[in-house]
Design a protein around this motif. Structure first.
Motif, PDB file in Angstrom:
ATOM      1  N   LYS A  85      -0.781   2.697  16.230  1.00  0.00           N
ATOM      2  CA  LYS A  85      -2.275   1.697  15.965  1.00  0.00           C
ATOM      3  C   LYS A  85      -1.613   0.419  15.245  1.00  0.00           C
ATOM      4  O   LYS A  85      -0.860   1.041  14.363  1.00  0.00           O
ATOM      5  N   ASN A  86      -2.625  -0.039  15.021  1.00  0.00           N
ATOM      6  CA  ASN A  86      -2.439  -1.737  14.827  1.00  0.00           C
ATOM      7  C   ASN A  86      -3.414  -1.701  13.372  1.00  0.00           C
ATOM      8  O   ASN A  86      -3.857  -3.055  13.102  1.00  0.00           O
ATOM      9  N   GLU A  87      -4.446  -0.688  13.236  1.00  0.00           N
ATOM     10  CA  GLU A  87      -4.959  -0.489  11.814  1.00  0.00           C
ATOM     11  C   GLU A  87      -4.313  -0.845  10.692  1.00  0.00           C
ATOM     12  O   GLU A  87      -2.684  -0.237  10.505  1.00  0.00           O
ATOM     13  N   THR A  88      -4.573  -1.144   9.391  1.00  0.00           N
ATOM     14  CA  THR A  88      -4.075  -2.020   8.437  1.00  0.00           C
ATOM     15  C   THR A  88      -4.274  -0.895   7.282  1.00  0.00           C
ATOM     16  O   THR A  88      -5.451  -0.665   7.034  1.00  0.00           O
ATOM     17  N   VAL A  89      -2.801  -0.423   7.375  1.00  0.00           N
ATOM     18  CA  VAL A  89      -2.923   0.851   6.596  1.00  0.00           C
ATOM     19  C   VAL A  89      -3.051   0.524   5.121  1.00  0.00           C
ATOM     20  O   VAL A  89      -2.201  -0.993   4.050  1.00  0.00           O
ATOM     21  N   ASP A  90      -3.404   1.120   4.024  1.00  0.00           N
ATOM     22  CA  ASP A  90      -4.186   0.725   2.883  1.00  0.00           C
ATOM     23  C   ASP A  90      -4.151   1.772   1.981  1.00  0.00           C
ATOM     24  O   ASP A  90      -4.696   3.033   1.980  1.00  0.00           O
ATOM     25  N   TYR A 119      -0.749   6.272   9.809  1.00  0.00           N
ATOM     26  CA  TYR A 119      -1.612   7.286   9.437  1.00  0.00           C
ATOM     27  C   TYR A 119      -3.087   6.290   9.528  1.00  0.00           C
ATOM     28  O   TYR A 119      -2.463   5.917   8.279  1.00  0.00           O
ATOM     29  N   ALA A 120      -3.659   6.955   9.984  1.00  0.00           N
ATOM     30  CA  ALA A 120      -5.175   6.516   9.817  1.00  0.00           C
ATOM     31  C   ALA A 120      -5.504   6.442   8.569  1.00  0.00           C
ATOM     32  O   ALA A 120      -4.981   7.645   7.609  1.00  0.00           O
ATOM     33  N   ASN A 121      -6.275   5.409   7.862  1.00  0.00           N
ATOM     34  CA  ASN A 121      -6.393   5.659   6.121  1.00  0.00           C
ATOM     35  C   ASN A 121      -7.711   6.660   6.016  1.00  0.00           C
ATOM     36  O   ASN A 121      -7.764   7.415   4.579  1.00  0.00           O
TER      37      ASN A 121
END
Length: 375
Positions: A85-90, A119-121
């Motif tokens: 998934k291209n979600e920005t990992v922070d 992994y999702a934030n």
């Protein structure tokens, strides 16, 4: 190969050293083959043989048993794919925290692996929270020396605090992530018991109550939010991630991207919702996300929850209504209208039909054909 004979490989930690555990039923052939492995030893505690965990030794095991007995790698090798998934990992804010006296922070290698696995934030926050809770419960122990007994004591402390089964399971996931993924020892703690999964019926409200909630929203934006949650059966996170381009008015569909399990799907678009969405677009002029907060940022999850609860209270709905109750109601009302269960599964984005089948337990038509013995 004798299909009746088999060995199963496990990850063990003995005297702070990684070992390959070899479990098998009593058999003279296998026993003789094990004796020929490099420096084999027996663990009474785990009831299996073991040798040092090296790539060379793994190769020796393969060559020794290949074609003779079945080698079960299921508990030894990792097959889980990396989240694409291209979600920005922070995870930066975890790293920037100031040290707290007498408090162990999450190890850097744990954060790094979460980051690399993308992994999702929300999952990262959950894992770090639970793992830090665990390592501070056993703050006087080195992490590599912790065993099943130590984990059970920690889990017992959670149960004694009346923690829910899902809460305890999240703690187990966070702990196992360190030993199995970070240290590369999948299924090391294979003996840790998980609480039974709670089976609760979904909360559902009537169509009339849904309409009352929509009529009691504060403004056009809030009205559209409730209409999409119910009329498209969206999760709250899916609603917040919707972009303008995801509304397909020609095909009367809503495109949901990167949902739970990193899946894309299409779901229904209500004609009623579309009329209000067009008015909403002209009035509010969102630029990227369909529902935006300040400075064009994504609308907050807390705001959506507040909108739904406030409208339900004004509508005097006795049931505590959340965005997920609207999703449950969408599925149940479709089922009551005769929609095929498989179609509902596709609309909701469920990976298994068993998840969708729960709605048969609350649909009114399940009970309509049953005569009450009192009557």
């Amino acid at each position: 190969m004798n299909s009746m004979k088999s060995i199963t490989l496990y990850h063990l930690m003995i005297n702070n050293q990684k070992m390959i555990g070899i479990k098998f039923s009593p058999d003279k052939l296998i026993q003789n083959l094990v004796k020929g492995l490099p420096n084999p030893k027996w663990s009474k505690r785990y009831n299996m043989a073991y040798i040092p965990n090296t790539k060379a030794n793994l190769g020796v095991i393969f060559n020794t048993f290949k074609g003779v007995v079945w080698i079960n790698y299921n508990r030894f090798l990792i097959n889980k794919p990396v989240n694409r998934k291209n979600e920005t990992v922070d995870v930066a804010w975890f790293r920037k925290r100031k040290p707290i006296t007498d408090y162990r922070l999450c190890p850097e290698e744990y954060l790094l692996k979460l980051e690399l696995k993308r992994y999702a934030n929300s999952t990262i926050k959950t894992y770090v929270t639970f793992f830090e809770m665990f390592i501070n419960f056993h703050k006087d122990k080195e992490l590599n020396s912790i065993d099943e007994g130590d984990i059970r004591v920690f889990l017992q402390s959670l149960i004694q605090k009346n923690s829910s089964n899902s809460y305890v399971n999240q703690a187990i996931n966070a702990i196992k992530f360190y030993y199995e993924v970070v240290l590369g020892m999948p299924n090391r703690f294979y003996e840790i018991e998980r609480p039974r999964k709670e089976s609760k019926l979904p909360k559902v409200i009537s169509k009339e109550e849904v309409v009352d909630i929509i009529e009691n929203t504060n403004n056009l934006k809030h009205r559209c939010i409730v209409q999409l949650l119910y009329g498209s059966g969206l999760r709250r996170s899916e609603l917040l991630n919707l972009k303008i381009k995801d509304i397909d008015s020609k095909r009367m569909l809503v495109r949901v991207e990167g949902s739970k399990g990193n899946k894309d799907r299409l779901t229904l678009l209500s004609k009623t919702a579309l009329k209000d969405l067009r008015k909403y677009y002209m009035k509010y002029g969102p630029t990227l996300f369909l529902f935006e907060g300040k400075k064009g940022m994504k609308y907050s999850a807390a705001s959506v929850l507040k909108i739904v609860k406030a409208a339900a209270e004004r509508a005097r709905i006795r049931t505590q209504v959340t965005p997920h109750v609207l999703r449950h109601s969408f599925a149940t009302h479709l089922l009551e209208a005769g929609t095929d269960l498989r179609q509902i599964q596709v609309l909701l984005g469920h990976g298994s039909s068993k998840t969708t089948e729960i709605y048969t337990h609350v649909a009114v038509n399940t009970f309509e054909t049953i005569n009450n013995p009192l009557d």
